[in-house]
Design a protein around this motif. Structure first.
Motif, PDB file in Angstrom:
ATOM      1  N   TRP A 233      18.729  45.176  -6.087  1.00 38.83           N
ATOM      2  CA  TRP A 233      18.643  45.265  -4.619  1.00 38.83           C
ATOM      3  C   TRP A 233      17.258  45.575  -4.465  1.00 38.83           C
ATOM      4  O   TRP A 233      16.438  45.161  -3.611  1.00 38.83           O
ATOM      5  N   TRP A 234      16.651  46.808  -5.211  1.00 34.72           N
ATOM      6  CA  TRP A 234      15.398  47.430  -5.095  1.00 34.72           C
ATOM      7  C   TRP A 234      14.340  46.128  -5.961  1.00 34.72           C
ATOM      8  O   TRP A 234      13.269  45.793  -5.111  1.00 34.72           O
ATOM      9  N   GLU A 235      14.652  45.552  -6.610  1.00 35.88           N
ATOM     10  CA  GLU A 235      13.839  44.547  -7.272  1.00 35.88           C
ATOM     11  C   GLU A 235      13.854  43.244  -6.306  1.00 35.88           C
ATOM     12  O   GLU A 235      12.570  42.647  -6.028  1.00 35.88           O
ATOM     13  N   LEU A 236      14.896  42.928  -5.456  1.00 30.48           N
ATOM     14  CA  LEU A 236      14.561  41.939  -4.598  1.00 30.48           C
ATOM     15  C   LEU A 236      13.604  42.463  -3.199  1.00 30.48           C
ATOM     16  O   LEU A 236      13.010  41.786  -2.714  1.00 30.48           O
ATOM     17  N   ILE A 237      13.766  43.535  -2.887  1.00 35.01           N
ATOM     18  CA  ILE A 237      12.946  44.259  -1.937  1.00 35.01           C
ATOM     19  C   ILE A 237      11.528  44.109  -2.315  1.00 35.01           C
ATOM     20  O   ILE A 237      10.558  43.549  -1.792  1.00 35.01           O
TER      21      ILE A 237
END
Length: 364
Positions: A233-237
């Motif tokens: 989720w953080w990589e996508l952000i």
């Protein structure tokens, strides 16, 4: 007919750039026993050129001068040029002495892909764009895999953004993440169901639903469960934040470099790789606490895979410990993190502006 003599030391990229930009008919590579592997790697990447190579002693001034002189004398009708960006200082001095005597063109390529004419100091910006495949091949890594941001659906990106917003507040999501770690939930599960007094999670048929006292989540997509249970989720952000950066030519998510010994084995994983065409930026995304191993990984990755035209960047949700911030500075790792100021978080969209500032001052 144009012949180029090029010196090969610890850096292979400026040698490659000098060849593909100048387009000589014949290339003469002077290398040492320490750089024979780099020489073989380079030869595999310069297709269509006639190549001769010569192993020399890197600190024997006279033998280097003799080798360069012989190359020129054996090709009297040729036009010669010299790329002395790489190699030892003695290799450069001995070669340049021969070229000055014969009034041949010699040049140097700096870290920003400027070609400098050593006879007058004139500088010319080179317009060479190097693919990620070539960058990695020059570091002796031919096999890799990655995914694109386009792989992720609108629904999956919405899920990542929802998780991001919930992490900023006391939502109880942190407790769910702790539960996943405690029970060792695997991200690649096709089905999963859990229910207790606080949380209800259901994952089946690429449909995800989460019910909690302070929030509900729903998403459809094959990556939804992985987004919830890992740091994806953080990589996508972060990936979406840097996707608007005007200098990015290629953006690779979850880039996996394969082992040379066995391509079925993964050697290293890079959360996000940005290729500007001239430089490689390796981004590690940390949704949790930054550890010493994260610093060590980022230090090694840029050295092994990007060489002189690369930079490691750590983007952390939490502010790292002061000693880790200092180590990032010592190792040349750029650090971005979300920081609370008056209970407000810095917007991640500013990361593109920060990349511009960093990119303009990179000196290697």
């Amino acid at each position: 007919m144009k012949h180029q003599i090029t010196l090969l030391g610890g850096q292979i990229l400026p040698v490659y750039i000098g060849i593909v930009d100048r387009k000589p008919n014949v290339v003469h590579i002077l290398y040492t026993k320490e750089t024979v592997r780099l020489k073989n790697r380079l030869v595999n990447q310069i297709f269509g050129y006639k190549v001769f190579d010569y192993q020399i002693e890197p600190y024997d001034y006279q033998s280097i001068e003799d080798a360069v002189t012989k190359i020129i004398c054996d090709n009297e009708d040729a036009i010669f040029e010299l790329n002395l960006t790489s190699g030892t200082k003695l290799m450069a001095l001995a070669s340049q002495k021969v070229f000055q005597t014969l009034e041949c063109f010699s040049f140097y390529i700096d870290q920003n892909q400027n070609l400098i004419d050593l006879s007058n100091g004139n500088k010319q910006k080179l317009d060479i764009e190097i693919s990620t495949k070539t960058f990695l091949a020059l570091s002796n890594h031919d096999e890799f895999s990655s995914v694109s941001l386009k792989t992720f659906s609108i629904d999956e990106n919405k899920l990542a953004n929802s998780i991001f917003e919930l992490r900023k507040i006391n939502s109880g999501l942190k407790g769910l993440f702790h539960l996943f770690r405690k029970t060792n939930v695997k991200a690649d599960l096709l089905e999963y169901s859990y229910k207790d007094k606080k949380y209800g999670v259901n994952w089946k048929g690429n449909k995800l639903s989460v019910i909690a006292p302070k929030f509900n989540l729903e998403s459809t997509g094959s990556n939804s469960f992985k987004i919830l249970t890992t740091g994806l989720w953080w990589e996508l952000i972060v990936g979406n934040a840097v996707s608007s950066w005007k200098s990015a030519r290629e953006i690779h998510m979850s880039l996996i470099i394969k082992s040379n010994a066995n391509v079925k084995l993964d050697k290293n994983e890079i959360d996000i790789l940005i290729n500007t065409g001239q430089k490689m930026l390796f981004i590690e995304c940390k949704s949790g606490v930054v550890l010493q191993s994260d610093i060590n990984k980022m230090r090694a990755i840029s050295k092994f895979y990007g060489g002189i035209s690369s930079k490691s960047i750590l983007v952390s949700f939490y502010k790292p410990k002061e000693e880790f911030i200092e180590k990032c500075q010592d190792f040349g790792i750029e650090l971005f993190f979300l920081e609370e100021s008056n209970k407000k978080h810095i917007e991640l969209k500013t990361i593109a502006n920060k990349l511009d500032q960093m990119f303009s001052k990179i000196e290697i």
